[in-house]
Scaffold this active site. Structure first.
Site, PDB file in Angstrom:
ATOM      1  N   HIS A 292       0.793  -1.111  -0.237  1.00 45.01           N
ATOM      2  CA  HIS A 292      -0.361  -0.090  -0.059  1.00 45.01           C
ATOM      3  C   HIS A 292       0.475   1.440  -0.060  1.00 45.01           C
ATOM      4  O   HIS A 292       1.868   1.135   0.641  1.00 45.01           O
ATOM      5  CB  HIS A 292      -0.712  -0.120   0.922  1.00 45.01           C
ATOM      6  CG  HIS A 292      -2.384   0.538   0.976  1.00 45.01           C
ATOM      7  ND1 HIS A 292      -1.928   2.474   1.477  1.00 45.01           N
ATOM      8  CD2 HIS A 292      -3.349   0.983   0.898  1.00 45.01           C
ATOM      9  CE1 HIS A 292      -3.649   2.957   0.988  1.00 45.01           C
ATOM     10  NE2 HIS A 292      -4.274   1.834   0.874  1.00 45.01           N
ATOM     11  N   ASP A 350      -7.396  -5.228  -0.068  1.00 45.17           N
ATOM     12  CA  ASP A 350      -8.292  -6.187  -0.965  1.00 45.17           C
ATOM     13  C   ASP A 350      -8.047  -8.224  -1.009  1.00 45.17           C
ATOM     14  O   ASP A 350      -8.602  -8.637  -2.115  1.00 45.17           O
ATOM     15  CB  ASP A 350      -7.516  -5.873  -2.099  1.00 45.17           C
ATOM     16  CG  ASP A 350      -8.551  -5.202  -2.864  1.00 45.17           C
ATOM     17  OD1 ASP A 350      -7.344  -3.578  -2.935  1.00 45.17           O
ATOM     18  OD2 ASP A 350      -9.719  -4.340  -2.691  1.00 45.17           O
TER      19      ASP A 350
HETATM   20  C1  SDX Z   1      -6.409  -0.041  -2.534  1.00 45.73           C
HETATM   21  O1  SDX Z   1      -5.015   4.824  -2.152  1.00 45.73           O
HETATM   22  C2  SDX Z   1      -5.057   3.674  -1.425  1.00 45.73           C
HETATM   23  O2  SDX Z   1      -5.794   3.902  -0.388  1.00 45.73           O
HETATM   24  C3  SDX Z   1      -5.722   3.056  -2.227  1.00 45.73           C
HETATM   25  C4  SDX Z   1      -6.663   2.054  -1.513  1.00 45.73           C
HETATM   26  C5  SDX Z   1      -8.596   2.318  -0.762  1.00 45.73           C
HETATM   27  O3  SDX Z   1      -8.757   2.790  -0.446  1.00 45.73           O
HETATM   28  O4  SDX Z   1      -8.606   3.883  -1.807  1.00 45.73           O
HETATM   29  O5  SDX Z   1      -6.758   1.184  -0.251  1.00 45.73           O
HETATM   30  C6  SDX Z   1      -7.686   0.367  -2.119  1.00 45.73           C
HETATM   31  O6  SDX Z   1      -6.246   0.179  -3.897  1.00 45.73           O
HETATM   32  C7  SDX Z   1      -5.769  -0.977  -2.012  1.00 45.73           C
HETATM   33  C8  SDX Z   1      -4.264  -1.135  -3.048  1.00 45.73           C
HETATM   34  C9  SDX Z   1      -4.510  -2.400  -3.856  1.00 45.73           C
HETATM   35  N1  SDX Z   1      -3.765  -2.570  -4.844  1.00 45.73           N
HETATM   36  C10 SDX Z   1      -2.661  -3.705  -4.761  1.00 45.73           C
HETATM   37  O7  SDX Z   1      -3.208  -4.786  -3.543  1.00 45.73           O
HETATM   38  C11 SDX Z   1      -1.860  -4.064  -5.683  1.00 45.73           C
HETATM   39  C12 SDX Z   1      -0.562  -4.607  -5.326  1.00 45.73           C
HETATM   40  N2  SDX Z   1      -0.420  -3.292  -4.412  1.00 45.73           N
HETATM   41  C13 SDX Z   1       0.923  -2.928  -5.294  1.00 45.73           C
HETATM   42  O8  SDX Z   1       0.790  -2.755  -6.694  1.00 45.73           O
HETATM   43  C14 SDX Z   1       1.429  -1.951  -4.824  1.00 45.73           C
HETATM   44  O9  SDX Z   1       1.436  -2.010  -3.398  1.00 45.73           O
HETATM   45  C15 SDX Z   1       0.207  -0.525  -4.318  1.00 45.73           C
HETATM   46  C16 SDX Z   1      -0.115   0.115  -6.161  1.00 45.73           C
HETATM   47  C17 SDX Z   1      -0.657  -0.339  -3.473  1.00 45.73           C
HETATM   48  C18 SDX Z   1       1.193   0.482  -3.651  1.00 45.73           C
HETATM   49  O10 SDX Z   1       2.757   0.953  -4.625  1.00 45.73           O
HETATM   50  P1  SDX Z   1       3.251   2.166  -4.271  1.00 45.73           P
HETATM   51  O11 SDX Z   1       3.409   2.759  -3.687  1.00 45.73           O
HETATM   52  O12 SDX Z   1       3.365   2.882  -5.688  1.00 45.73           O
HETATM   53  O13 SDX Z   1       5.088   1.193  -4.177  1.00 45.73           O
HETATM   54  P2  SDX Z   1       6.160   0.894  -5.521  1.00 45.73           P
HETATM   55  O14 SDX Z   1       5.079   0.072  -6.052  1.00 45.73           O
HETATM   56  O15 SDX Z   1       6.457   1.994  -5.216  1.00 45.73           O
HETATM   57  O16 SDX Z   1       6.685  -0.360  -4.268  1.00 45.73           O
HETATM   58  C19 SDX Z   1       6.876  -0.210  -3.343  1.00 45.73           C
HETATM   59  C20 SDX Z   1       8.521  -1.677  -3.437  1.00 45.73           C
HETATM   60  C21 SDX Z   1       8.458  -2.209  -5.190  1.00 45.73           C
HETATM   61  O17 SDX Z   1       9.902  -2.313  -4.752  1.00 45.73           O
HETATM   62  P3  SDX Z   1      11.245  -1.914  -5.369  1.00 45.73           P
HETATM   63  O18 SDX Z   1      10.707  -1.340  -6.584  1.00 45.73           O
HETATM   64  O19 SDX Z   1      11.737  -0.179  -4.274  1.00 45.73           O
HETATM   65  O20 SDX Z   1      12.298  -2.416  -5.539  1.00 45.73           O
HETATM   66  O21 SDX Z   1       7.705  -2.931  -3.006  1.00 45.73           O
HETATM   67  C22 SDX Z   1       7.116  -3.922  -4.330  1.00 45.73           C
HETATM   68  C23 SDX Z   1       7.451  -2.862  -5.396  1.00 45.73           C
HETATM   69  O22 SDX Z   1       8.016  -4.019  -6.030  1.00 45.73           O
HETATM   70  N3  SDX Z   1       6.108  -3.794  -4.148  1.00 45.73           N
HETATM   71  C24 SDX Z   1       5.585  -5.081  -3.822  1.00 45.73           C
HETATM   72  C25 SDX Z   1       4.599  -5.398  -3.985  1.00 45.73           C
HETATM   73  N4  SDX Z   1       3.861  -3.478  -3.726  1.00 45.73           N
HETATM   74  C26 SDX Z   1       4.635  -3.807  -4.055  1.00 45.73           C
HETATM   75  N5  SDX Z   1       5.907  -6.298  -4.248  1.00 45.73           N
HETATM   76  C27 SDX Z   1       5.531  -7.575  -4.694  1.00 45.73           C
HETATM   77  N6  SDX Z   1       4.052  -7.861  -4.236  1.00 45.73           N
HETATM   78  C28 SDX Z   1       3.110  -6.520  -4.298  1.00 45.73           C
HETATM   79  N7  SDX Z   1       1.609  -6.008  -3.889  1.00 45.73           N
END
Ligand code: SDX
Length: 416
Positions: A292, A350
């Site tokens: 998140h 989720d």
């Molecule tokens: C919702 O914003 C909100 O409040 C949203 C929400 C709401 O109520 O409105 O809470 C609802 O959207 C919840 C999130 C649902 N999405 C997912 O579950 C999809 C999987 N999660 C990700 O794609 C990710 O975690 C996000 C999109 C939720 C957040 O992404 P960020 O904040 O942009 O973080 P990032 O992509 O920069 O990740 C940081 C690091 C990265 O690694 P590095 O590039 O630093 O090496 O963590 C890794 C990412 O690769 N990472 C993951 C991961 N999520 C982040 N690695 C593996 N699996 C994951 N799920």
């Protein structure tokens, strides 16, 4: 140049950069708004490190435990918990607006039966603005209130109609004798040929799921609604824009993606393989329902969701749901894995919602639709706050331009 610092009631302070460009000729640069506050708000507060979520100051756990969804709607829209009389009046107002214009049912027949229900929601909710565009003078607070109530009341009906259309069953009208969530389940699962009895445990679970999804600060879809609303677009069209943004798998679409991921993993013994894929930089696979932007601790909604999941499975007599076994194993392995610990990746809302909704008989393609039904009140509350903020102006970000500098046009005959 000194930049003024503004302090909130709780949470991080902000560096006010509104005069930065005028005084320095420079912009701030923050793609994804990881360190940018887009507005001042009094509605929802998240402490990502502590895993805290407050709606108007009340902890989500207490609201989910003690209240119902319409109480949360009242709280988000008006700022305080309603008295008994205010709650009864609000419930009555919402109930009276649950029907949609009869002509709206014709929009559905234009869609293929297998159209994704989120596509139907974008279309039909957007079409609401065609019915109310001229009757919504958003400068009139009374009409803003009616538009808000109409949105909260009609999205469940539109959502249930999208489901009925996808399964080829007749639309079921709202029943004013039922409360919000029981009415939604009735519109989804009742059929004209026999009496349908809503299971009160499932209705309570549905209501709690709606509470958990109601609002969440300036997430992507809420920011979309605010930006659309900042141009003065009518609220129905703004909500349709929010629905479109919510659909993405990185946002509201994650509940559908998370369930499909659990089905793809299939059995607990496959979990290690997928955790390795999620950690592999060269593999685009991510654990859906994990991570998140704000929560760097357990999403408090995920905890309540997990509890609700066990209640629903228990009520339905589902002893061992293979998807739940996979989810529990995945959570156990991920939470002790260095990669997830270092990146502070925890289950988000989720992760367990899909298992619960599937057990309740909701098809996977409807998961994000339910998220949209719940989030409509948050979008509307934030739209209202934006519209009523005297300092609000049309949102218009700037950019860091790295394209071609000025150059002269070359006639086609001279191009090589
Ligand atoms: C919702 O914003 C909100 O409040 C949203 C929400 C709401 O109520 O409105 O809470 C609802 O959207 C919840 C999130 C649902 N999405 C997912 O579950 C999809 C999987 N999660 C990700 O794609 C990710 O975690 C996000 C999109 C939720 C957040 O992404 P960020 O904040 O942009 O973080 P990032 O992509 O920069 O990740 C940081 C690091 C990265 O690694 P590095 O590039 O630093 O090496 O963590 C890794 C990412 O690769 N990472 C993951 C991961 N999520 C982040 N690695 C593996 N699996 C994951 N799920």
């Amino acid at each position: 140049m000194d930049l003024p610092i503004r302090h909130g009631s709780i949470g991080p302070s902000v560096l006010d950069v509104q005069q930065l460009y005028k005084n320095t000729g420079m912009f701030t640069y923050d793609p994804g708004f990881t360190s940018t506050a887009s507005c001042e708000s009094k509605i929802t507060y998240i402490d990502g490190d502590e895993g805290v979520l407050l709606y108007r100051g009340y902890p989500i756990e207490q609201l989910a435990e003690n209240g119902d969804f319409l109480e949360t709607c009242y709280l988000l829209l008006f700022g305080d918990l309603p008295t008994a009389a205010q709650k009864a009046d609000f419930d009555r107002q919402v109930t009276r607006h649950t029907m949609v214009h009869e002509q709206m049912s014709r929009f559905y027949s234009g869609f293929r039966r297998d159209a994704h229900p989120m596509a139907v929601m974008c279309g039909v909710v957007g079409a609401l603005s065609a019915f109310y565009h001229d009757s919504t003078d958003i400068n009139d607070p009374e009409q803003r209130l009616i538009a808000s109530i109409r949105m909260v009341a009609k999205t469940p009906t539109i959502a249930a109609m999208a489901y009925k259309y996808s399964v080829g069953q007749p639309f079921i009208y709202p029943q004013n004798s039922l409360d919000f969530s029981a009415n939604f389940l009735n519109m989804c699962f009742a059929v004209p040929c026999e009496e349908y009895k809503v299971n009160p445990v499932l209705a309570r679970a549905m209501d709690r799921i709606f509470i958990l999804h109601a609002d969440h600060e300036q997430n992507a879809s809420t920011s979309t609604v605010r930006l659309a609303g900042s141009s003065g677009a009518n609220p129905f069209a703004c909500i349709a824009a929010g629905i479109a943004c919510l659909w993405g798998p990185a946002h509201g679409g994650a509940n559908e993606a998370a369930l499909k991921m659990l089905e793809e993993i299939g059995t607990p013994d496959q979990v290690d393989k997928y955790v390795a894929k999620a950690k592999d930089k060269n593999d685009p696979f991510r654990l859906m329902g994990f991570g998140h932007r704000v929560y760097k601790n357990y999403d408090p909604r995920a905890k309540i969701m997990q509890k609700t999941c066990h209640e629903v499975l228990g009520e339905l007599g589902i002893k061992d749901d293979p998807l739940l076994d996979v989810a529990m194993e995945l959570e156990k392995i991920a939470l002790r894995d260095e990669y997830f610990i270092e990146k502070k990746l925890y289950p988000n809302i989720d992760f367990y919602s899909g298992i619960t909704l599937k057990a309740m008989g909701i098809p996977v393609s409807m998961f994000t639709v339910l998220f949209a039904v719940a989030r409509t009140v948050g979008w509307i509350a934030q739209w209202k706050e934006m519209f009523e903020d005297p300092s609000q102006k049309i949102g218009r970000p700037r950019q860091l331009y790295t394209g071609a500098p000025l150059r002269e046009y070359v006639p086609i005959a001279q191009r090589r």
